[in-house]
Design a protein around this motif. Structure first.
Motif, PDB file in Angstrom:
ATOM      1  N   PHE A 160       1.635  10.110   9.442  1.00  0.00           N
ATOM      2  CA  PHE A 160       2.403   9.445   8.608  1.00  0.00           C
ATOM      3  C   PHE A 160       3.176   8.055   9.365  1.00  0.00           C
ATOM      4  O   PHE A 160       3.222   7.029   8.797  1.00  0.00           O
ATOM      5  CB  PHE A 160       3.314  10.099   7.747  1.00  0.00           C
ATOM      6  CG  PHE A 160       3.952   9.252   6.761  1.00  0.00           C
ATOM      7  CD1 PHE A 160       3.403   8.866   5.743  1.00  0.00           C
ATOM      8  CD2 PHE A 160       5.575   9.036   6.800  1.00  0.00           C
ATOM      9  CE1 PHE A 160       4.109   7.920   4.723  1.00  0.00           C
ATOM     10  CE2 PHE A 160       6.200   8.223   6.166  1.00  0.00           C
ATOM     11  CZ  PHE A 160       5.284   7.800   4.774  1.00  0.00           C
ATOM     12  N   THR A 161       3.699   8.488  10.415  1.00  0.00           N
ATOM     13  CA  THR A 161       4.518   7.607  11.246  1.00  0.00           C
ATOM     14  C   THR A 161       3.732   6.385  11.592  1.00  0.00           C
ATOM     15  O   THR A 161       4.269   5.081  11.560  1.00  0.00           O
ATOM     16  CB  THR A 161       4.946   8.233  12.724  1.00  0.00           C
ATOM     17  OG1 THR A 161       4.083   8.724  13.316  1.00  0.00           O
ATOM     18  CG2 THR A 161       6.072   9.435  12.326  1.00  0.00           C
ATOM     19  N   THR A 162       2.582   6.424  12.074  1.00  0.00           N
ATOM     20  CA  THR A 162       1.873   5.316  12.232  1.00  0.00           C
ATOM     21  C   THR A 162       1.072   4.735  11.148  1.00  0.00           C
ATOM     22  O   THR A 162       0.900   3.689  10.589  1.00  0.00           O
ATOM     23  CB  THR A 162       0.742   5.424  13.261  1.00  0.00           C
ATOM     24  OG1 THR A 162       0.252   6.966  13.223  1.00  0.00           O
ATOM     25  CG2 THR A 162       1.381   5.642  14.770  1.00  0.00           C
ATOM     26  N   TRP A 163       0.380   5.619  10.442  1.00  0.00           N
ATOM     27  CA  TRP A 163      -0.686   5.320   9.084  1.00  0.00           C
ATOM     28  C   TRP A 163       0.322   4.633   7.933  1.00  0.00           C
ATOM     29  O   TRP A 163      -0.166   3.672   7.341  1.00  0.00           O
ATOM     30  CB  TRP A 163      -1.102   6.701   8.310  1.00  0.00           C
ATOM     31  CG  TRP A 163      -1.981   6.042   7.271  1.00  0.00           C
ATOM     32  CD1 TRP A 163      -2.033   6.407   5.901  1.00  0.00           C
ATOM     33  CD2 TRP A 163      -3.270   5.519   7.267  1.00  0.00           C
ATOM     34  NE1 TRP A 163      -3.044   5.951   5.119  1.00  0.00           N
ATOM     35  CE2 TRP A 163      -3.882   5.434   5.963  1.00  0.00           C
ATOM     36  CE3 TRP A 163      -4.252   4.956   8.376  1.00  0.00           C
ATOM     37  CZ2 TRP A 163      -5.003   4.880   5.815  1.00  0.00           C
ATOM     38  CZ3 TRP A 163      -5.417   4.394   8.150  1.00  0.00           C
ATOM     39  CH2 TRP A 163      -5.833   4.402   6.707  1.00  0.00           C
ATOM     40  N   SER A 164       1.673   4.967   7.926  1.00  0.00           N
ATOM     41  CA  SER A 164       2.239   4.056   6.766  1.00  0.00           C
ATOM     42  C   SER A 164       2.518   2.581   7.134  1.00  0.00           C
ATOM     43  O   SER A 164       3.023   1.943   6.440  1.00  0.00           O
ATOM     44  CB  SER A 164       3.858   5.021   6.783  1.00  0.00           C
ATOM     45  OG  SER A 164       4.383   4.946   7.904  1.00  0.00           O
ATOM     46  N   ARG A 220      -6.018  -0.437   5.444  1.00  0.00           N
ATOM     47  CA  ARG A 220      -6.075   0.668   4.730  1.00  0.00           C
ATOM     48  C   ARG A 220      -7.121   0.811   3.714  1.00  0.00           C
ATOM     49  O   ARG A 220      -8.133   1.455   3.632  1.00  0.00           O
ATOM     50  CB  ARG A 220      -4.898   1.249   4.150  1.00  0.00           C
ATOM     51  CG  ARG A 220      -4.121   1.637   5.343  1.00  0.00           C
ATOM     52  CD  ARG A 220      -2.740   2.161   4.703  1.00  0.00           C
ATOM     53  NE  ARG A 220      -1.831   1.941   3.577  1.00  0.00           N
ATOM     54  CZ  ARG A 220      -0.730   1.347   3.872  1.00  0.00           C
ATOM     55  NH1 ARG A 220       0.157   1.606   4.596  1.00  0.00           N
ATOM     56  NH2 ARG A 220      -0.195   0.835   2.447  1.00  0.00           N
ATOM     57  N   ALA A 221      -7.155  -0.690   2.956  1.00  0.00           N
ATOM     58  CA  ALA A 221      -8.118  -0.868   1.939  1.00  0.00           C
ATOM     59  C   ALA A 221      -9.520  -0.865   2.462  1.00  0.00           C
ATOM     60  O   ALA A 221     -10.494  -0.328   1.967  1.00  0.00           O
ATOM     61  CB  ALA A 221      -7.804  -2.036   1.090  1.00  0.00           C
ATOM     62  N   PRO A 242       4.980   3.723   1.146  1.00  0.00           N
ATOM     63  CA  PRO A 242       4.479   5.052   0.618  1.00  0.00           C
ATOM     64  C   PRO A 242       5.590   6.086   0.612  1.00  0.00           C
ATOM     65  O   PRO A 242       6.663   5.828   0.921  1.00  0.00           O
ATOM     66  CB  PRO A 242       3.647   5.117   2.065  1.00  0.00           C
ATOM     67  CG  PRO A 242       4.052   4.364   2.918  1.00  0.00           C
ATOM     68  CD  PRO A 242       4.444   3.183   2.450  1.00  0.00           C
ATOM     69  N   LEU A 243       5.208   7.269   0.046  1.00  0.00           N
ATOM     70  CA  LEU A 243       6.041   8.306  -0.165  1.00  0.00           C
ATOM     71  C   LEU A 243       6.199   9.245   1.124  1.00  0.00           C
ATOM     72  O   LEU A 243       7.443   9.677   1.610  1.00  0.00           O
ATOM     73  CB  LEU A 243       5.595   9.077  -1.351  1.00  0.00           C
ATOM     74  CG  LEU A 243       5.610   8.495  -2.716  1.00  0.00           C
ATOM     75  CD1 LEU A 243       4.861   9.450  -3.792  1.00  0.00           C
ATOM     76  CD2 LEU A 243       7.260   8.425  -3.029  1.00  0.00           C
ATOM     77  N   CYS A 265      -2.423   3.736  -0.191  1.00  0.00           N
ATOM     78  CA  CYS A 265      -0.789   3.416  -0.301  1.00  0.00           C
ATOM     79  C   CYS A 265      -0.127   3.961   1.125  1.00  0.00           C
ATOM     80  O   CYS A 265       1.033   3.522   0.939  1.00  0.00           O
ATOM     81  CB  CYS A 265      -0.065   4.182  -1.421  1.00  0.00           C
ATOM     82  SG  CYS A 265      -0.924   3.719  -3.020  1.00  0.00           S
ATOM     83  N   GLY A 266      -0.625   4.436   2.143  1.00  0.00           N
ATOM     84  CA  GLY A 266      -0.035   4.651   3.448  1.00  0.00           C
ATOM     85  C   GLY A 266       0.573   6.197   3.410  1.00  0.00           C
ATOM     86  O   GLY A 266       1.276   6.361   4.435  1.00  0.00           O
ATOM     87  N   ASN A 267       0.214   6.905   2.629  1.00  0.00           N
ATOM     88  CA  ASN A 267       0.775   8.366   2.596  1.00  0.00           C
ATOM     89  C   ASN A 267      -0.441   9.162   3.375  1.00  0.00           C
ATOM     90  O   ASN A 267      -1.669   8.796   3.644  1.00  0.00           O
ATOM     91  CB  ASN A 267       0.701   9.143   1.153  1.00  0.00           C
ATOM     92  CG  ASN A 267       1.528   8.222   0.260  1.00  0.00           C
ATOM     93  OD1 ASN A 267       2.901   8.459   0.457  1.00  0.00           O
ATOM     94  ND2 ASN A 267       0.773   7.465  -0.676  1.00  0.00           N
ATOM     95  N   THR A 268      -0.025  10.405   3.967  1.00  0.00           N
ATOM     96  CA  THR A 268      -1.045  11.182   4.454  1.00  0.00           C
ATOM     97  C   THR A 268      -1.206  12.481   3.399  1.00  0.00           C
ATOM     98  O   THR A 268      -0.407  12.762   2.599  1.00  0.00           O
ATOM     99  CB  THR A 268      -0.358  11.624   5.944  1.00  0.00           C
ATOM    100  OG1 THR A 268       0.572  12.052   6.010  1.00  0.00           O
ATOM    101  CG2 THR A 268      -0.718  10.239   6.660  1.00  0.00           C
TER     102      THR A 268
END
Ligand code: NAD
Length: 531
Positions: A100-104, A111-112, A185-186, A212-215
């Motif tokens: 999450f620290t990077t993907w967000s 991402r899309a 993201p959440l 949305c940037g969540n994992t």
């Protein structure tokens, strides 16, 4: 709210055009028949292999396994899966938090792009995915294609939606300030899908969260872990970074529950039965030691869906719509019609015509593309058979009513109709999730509407009527999340029919609609003083 259509800029950036639903395959064409037969033969040659659990890119094996079987031929093993236990919840959470620290922070367009790439790959391998669905959950070719098509639609739609949301601004710029508005993201979410749309719902909830940037910690249904494993491996193939999607097949009550109650699980996207949905809702509401947020739950649950057949309707069209809605995929859709409420003036004629039509439904192996196939499991088979006994006590059997024995031992049950069911009978109130339809008589349109609204659910519903006034009353008074006028109540299309129910059918999250991705984000408002 802006529409789901791409603006020219975002469309150009993504290299994608306006969203359109994936076309259905035409299985009357010999080339498509041959392609499907070849895909089934190919997939059959790959049955029974063992799949890893994959957490943060690490491949894990457990001593205890989940065995996924073909419901049409229960001796045929489709896939062998690891059985995530309670201890794996913490491991999966750690990997998902790290990712999450990077993907967000990965730009939304990137991402899309993963979703668009996945859609392209699935489209290329459409027959193969259809074959997995046919063999793992017993979908005939058309039903399998609808599931694969919906998966592609979710990928295409949510990719575009994420881009649209990325472009939002505050409605007003306050004088002397620069105002920004962002959807962020959440965190780490649990995605817990059912077995009945094991590709579309499983992948749809997972990619909505991811884009949305969540994992995500993905726990597929034990009855459909192989199709989830195939999807997971496709996401690996296209290079989704490790830990963004963690594949953890396991049982609901142990692994699923452990993830739900984990203090760092920020949200739970669940689709399944009312009982499990409510349990998740309750457990997620209890604050755990060390938890610093309120967990969000996105819960789509069961249905007891009605079709009203009004006195002045086109009867043949109503009969066709009810038969398709009640018996498509053997009544195993949350949207399936399980009660039809028929005006007394045409009750007998309707019943005769419906019985004539339903008796023609051929039941057999979905791999051979029979119209009706088996129910999903022995547990489900026993449950549906018990309702056939209840139906015999509560109503008048018009068609079916028994199991169908075959050499393969498949879980076949004849399409069944019970007439003269009271609106409050168990057959009229409880979700059976099999090929069983209750026919209920109404003496007026008012009464029909009252009956349609008399369950605890509120997912789909339909009305057949030629009266504009009655259709208008249905629009206002028929309390369901997805209402259909003069058409069947199944077959929601992404974009056109955002899907989700009222009351005990869930949180009305409207999958495939313009509000859906908001559920996987939180909005941040930033004001900077100028000068
Ligand atoms: P289910 O509730 O038995 O299981 C759904 C998922 O929850 C599975 O992955 C299961 O392993 C998991 N689970 C079970 N117990 C759990 C627990 N205690 N904690 C966490 N997870 C747990 O449902 P099912 O039989 O897989 O699917 C059929 C149901 O799904 C029907 O009720 C149908 O109406 C509903 N459904 C609803 C929609 C919708 O959009 N509303 C769509 C499809 C299916």
């Amino acid at each position: 709210m802006a529409t789901a259509i791409l603006t020219p800029d975002t469309a150009a950036n993504a290299g994608r055009g306006t969203f359109v639903n994936e076309e259905f395959l035409d299985f009357s064409l010999p080339e498509n028949q041959r392609a499907m037969e070849a895909a089934i033969a190919d997939v059959e040659s790959r049955l029974g292999r063992e799949y890893d659990m994959v957490i943060g890119g690490a491949r894990l094996r457990t001593d205890d396994k989940i065995i996924s079987k073909n419901p049409a031929r229960p001796s045929q093993v489709v896939g062998i899966h690891q059985r995530a236990g309670v201890e794996h919840a913490a491991i999966a959470m750690e990997a998902a938090q790290k990712a999450f620290t990077t993907w967000s922070r990965v730009p939304v367009a990137e991402r899309a792009a993963f979703l668009f790439k996945a859609a392209d790959k699935i489209r290329e391998r459409k027959f193969e995915f259809c074959a997995w669905l046919t063999l793992e959950v017993g979908k005939n070719w058309g039903e399998a294609d609808a599931d694969v098509g919906e998966t592609i639609d979710f990928l295409e739609f949510y990719g575009r939606e994420a881009l649209r949301m990325d472009g939002v601004t505050t409605p007003i710029q306050f004088p002397g300030e620069r105002n920004q508005f962002r959807y962020i993201p959440l965190g780490v979410g649990a995605v817990i899908p059912p077995w009945n749309f094991p590709f579309a719902i499983m992948a749809g909830m997972a990619v909505a969260a991811i884009v949305c940037g969540n994992t995500v910690i993905l726990k597929p249904s034990i009855d459909a872990s192989t199709i989830a494993a195939r999807f997971f491996s496709l996401m690996e193939e296209i290079g989704l970074p490790d830990g963004v999607l963690n594949f953890c097949p396991g049982e609901g009550p142990d692994f699923g529950n452990a993830v739900v109650v984990h203090p760092q699980t920020r949200f739970i996207a669940f689709t399944g039965s009312k009982a499990v949905g409510l349990e998740i809702h309750e457990k997620a509401a209890k604050t755990q030691l060390g938890q610093i947020f309120i967990k969000r739950t996105i819960l789509e649950m069961g249905g007891k869906d009605s079709i009203i057949v009004d006195a002045d309707c086109d009867l043949d069209s109503a009969v066709a719509g009810v038969a398709a809605s009640a018996f498509g995929f053997n009544g195993q859709k949350c949207s399936a019609c399980s009660r039809v409420i028929v005006d007394a003036s045409l009750y007998d004629t309707f019943c005769d015509k419906l019985v004539e039509r339903v008796r023609k439904i051929e039941v057999g192996d979905p791999a051979l593309n029979f119209a009706a196939g088996p129910v999903i499991s022995e547990k489900s088979y026993e449950k549906v058979l018990s309702y056939l006994q209840i139906g015999r006590r509560e109503g008048r059997l018009l068609a079916g009513g028994d199991a169908i024995e075959t050499e393969s031992g498949g879980y076949y049950i004849a399409p069944t109709i019970f007439a003269d069911i009271a609106p409050t009978a168990r057959l009229a109130q409880e979700e059976i999730f099999g090929p069983v339809l209750a026919v209920i008589k109404s003496n007026s349109f008012d009464e029909a509407l009252d009956i349609a609204n008399n369950t605890e659910y509120g997912l789909t519903g339909a009305i057949y009527s030629s009266s504009a006034e009655k259709l208008q009353r249905a629009r206002e008074e028929f309390q369901v999340g997805n209402l259909y006028l003069n058409r069947k109540c199944t077959g929601a299309m992404v974009g056109a029919h955002p899907f989700g129910g009222f009351n005990m059918s869930g949180t009305d999250s409207k999958a495939g609609g313009p509000d859906y991705l908001l559920l996987f984000t939180q909005a941040k408002s930033i004001a900077e003083k100028l000068g």
